[in-house]
Design a protein around this motif. Structure first.
Motif, mmCIF file in Angstrom:
data_model
loop_
_atom_site.group_PDB
_atom_site.id
_atom_site.type_symbol
_atom_site.label_atom_id
_atom_site.label_comp_id
_atom_site.label_asym_id
_atom_site.label_seq_id
_atom_site.Cartn_x
_atom_site.Cartn_y
_atom_site.Cartn_z
ATOM 1 N N GLY A 43 -17.853 -50.270 -40.091
ATOM 2 C CA GLY A 43 -17.218 -49.971 -38.809
ATOM 3 C C GLY A 43 -15.776 -50.431 -38.722
ATOM 4 O O GLY A 43 -15.097 -50.157 -37.737
ATOM 5 N N GLN A 44 -15.286 -51.138 -39.742
ATOM 6 C CA GLN A 44 -13.912 -51.656 -39.744
ATOM 7 C C GLN A 44 -13.032 -50.807 -40.645
ATOM 8 O O GLN A 44 -13.378 -50.559 -41.798
ATOM 9 N N PRO A 45 -11.852 -50.384 -40.164
ATOM 10 C CA PRO A 45 -10.930 -49.609 -41.000
ATOM 11 C C PRO A 45 -10.366 -50.467 -42.127
ATOM 12 O O PRO A 45 -10.430 -51.691 -42.096
ATOM 13 N N SER A 46 -9.788 -49.807 -43.089
ATOM 14 C CA SER A 46 -9.215 -50.524 -44.231
ATOM 15 C C SER A 46 -7.876 -51.149 -43.871
ATOM 16 O O SER A 46 -7.245 -50.804 -42.869
ATOM 17 N N ASP A 47 -7.468 -52.085 -44.731
ATOM 18 C CA ASP A 47 -6.125 -52.654 -44.611
ATOM 19 C C ASP A 47 -5.084 -51.645 -45.074
ATOM 20 O O ASP A 47 -5.399 -50.635 -45.711
ATOM 21 N N ALA A 48 -3.834 -51.960 -44.766
ATOM 22 C CA ALA A 48 -2.686 -51.211 -45.274
ATOM 23 C C ALA A 48 -1.657 -52.242 -45.739
ATOM 24 O O ALA A 48 -1.798 -53.436 -45.481
ATOM 25 N N GLY A 49 -0.636 -51.793 -46.430
ATOM 26 C CA GLY A 49 0.384 -52.727 -46.892
ATOM 27 C C GLY A 49 1.142 -52.196 -48.082
ATOM 28 O O GLY A 49 1.388 -50.985 -48.193
ATOM 29 N N LEU A 50 1.493 -53.101 -49.009
ATOM 30 C CA LEU A 50 2.304 -52.736 -50.171
ATOM 31 C C LEU A 50 1.698 -53.298 -51.448
ATOM 32 O O LEU A 50 1.210 -54.434 -51.478
ATOM 33 N N ILE A 51 1.717 -52.505 -52.506
ATOM 34 C CA ILE A 51 1.458 -52.972 -53.869
ATOM 35 C C ILE A 51 2.768 -52.754 -54.613
ATOM 36 O O ILE A 51 3.120 -51.623 -54.963
ATOM 37 N N GLY A 52 3.516 -53.843 -54.801
ATOM 38 C CA GLY A 52 4.881 -53.692 -55.272
ATOM 39 C C GLY A 52 5.687 -52.981 -54.203
ATOM 40 O O GLY A 52 5.762 -53.442 -53.068
#
Length: 399
Positions: A43-52
């Motif tokens: 029920g929880q959405p995924s994280d977002a962000g940066l890889i490099g």
């Protein structure tokens, strides 16, 4: 693969190696040897962000492998600096832990189990297995949940073997038999969960139920936690203040004054409708009295602009209540519209007449022998269509 998020939800920056890159239909997915990115699930959405320098927009897990969707193919594979969108992560931590607490409150107070959970971009909802939810019961559950938050209780993690589960007062049973993870809100709630949660309940801030509705065999309760609840209160408070200014009243008196204003508006609209109806009756009578007479029939042929077509429909209805009358009314607006109608004491098919002149305005429509209406795209020919209908009546039907 090391799943950092399971035991270290506050880790927002880490270093990892890219072990694989997968391209599917022009989209790129990378696999890391260790990750703090939470994959969508429970029920929880995924994280977002940066890889490099790669933007991570979506993360999911399949067969114990975590895939990170990125915006392009990576160039560097070793010792890549990664970062989590912390604002998004902490928001999900607040909402998810708040859901555990609110679900436990509903179970303890109303014996309502949670049948479903959804953490959306704007709102959070739980489906509670009860037949109805009264205002006072929603307040009780909300108060109980906020009391747990205000006590700033620790949120603990447990990894029991399946034979050890009996020692936990579980709100629900785990869906797996291995790698079981129990999230405990200090003696208040024990729930199997793989999501991210704060270390103490006080970090949730507050829980506010917004509304609820019947959903299948449950009640769907929509709520907000922490920063989302503060933002929700902020815009609502702003609205109340603006409305109180418009009504020149105290904010505590806004509801009663709005109810009064709405009642007054309904009354005024009813009066306006009655006045319009009377005006249409006078207009119909005037058109009828000044109409051209063919034989014993009064033909009212009129073209209008800047009026609503439904008003002309009402006008035609009042005209044909008068004896020996035919109304041929047209309206120029974004397109050409016509309504033909006749009184009950005549035996001329308005539908046939309408269909005969309809091609002149490149139109569609129809009706009954008594009345027909429709519209077309050729506005320039509207007057010719009305005149043609008049001549057909004069030459074929009325002597």
């Amino acid at each position: 693969m090391e799943k950092i998020y399971l035991n270290h939800p506050y880790t927002s920056n880490f270093t990892a190696n890219i072990t694989d890159v997968i391209e599917q239909n022009g989209q790129f997915f990378v696999i890391l040897d260790r990750t703090a990115f939470y994959p969508e699930g429970g029920g929880q959405p995924s994280d977002a962000g940066l890889i490099g320098e790669l933007k991570v927009s979506y993360v999911y897990e399949e067969n114990d492998i975590i895939y990170h969707q990125v915006d392009r193919k990576p160039e560097t594979l070793k010792d890549v600096q990664c970062s989590i969108d912390w604002e998004r992560r902490f928001d999900h931590m607040q909402q998810h832990c708040g859901q555990h607490i609110l679900s436990a409150a509903f179970l303890k107070i109303l014996d309502g189990a949670t049948a479903g959970f959804h953490l959306g971009e704007e709102y959070v909802s739980v489906d509670i297995s009860i037949d109805e939810l009264k205002d006072e019961d929603a307040v009780k559950a909300e108060d109980a949940a906020n009391e747990i938050i205000q006590r700033n209780l620790p949120v603990k993690l447990h990894y029991p073997e399946i034979h050890e589960l009996e020692s936990f007062n579980l709100r629900k049973q785990p869906s797996v038999e291995e790698n079981i993870r129990i999230v405990e809100v200090s003696d208040f709630d024990f729930s199997p969960c793989g999501g991210t949660h704060p270390a103490f309940t006080g970090e949730i801030g507050l829980i506010k139920i917004r509304r609820w509705e019947k959903y299948k065999d449950s009640i769907r309760v929509e709520f907000l936690c922490g920063n989302r609840a503060i933002k929700d209160y902020r815009w609502k408070n702003s609205y109340v203040n603006e409305i109180s200014k418009l009504l020149s009243s105290k904010d505590t008196e806004v509801l009663e004054n709005v109810k009064k204003a709405v009642a007054d508006l309904h009354g005024a609209n009813k009066d306006i409708k009655n006045f319009k109806d009377k005006l249409l009756s006078y207009e119909a009578a005037e058109l009828y009295n000044n109409a051209e007479i063919l034989g014993k029939v009064k033909i009212i042929k009129q073209m209008y602009e800047n009026r609503e077509f439904k008003e002309l429909v009402s006008l035609s209805g009042k005209i044909i209540k008068l004896p020996h009358s035919i109304a041929l009314l047209g309206l120029k607006s974004q397109n050409a519209q016509m309504i033909f109608a006749r009184s009950e004491d005549l035996n001329i098919s308005m539908n046939d007449l309408f269909k005969e002149v309809l091609p002149l305005i490149n139109g569609k429509g129809g009706g009954s022998p008594k009345s027909a209406q429709g519209g077309g795209t050729d506005i320039s020919n509207l007057e010719s269509a009305l005149q043609s209908a008049y001549l057909i009546l004069k030459n074929r039907h009325i002597k």
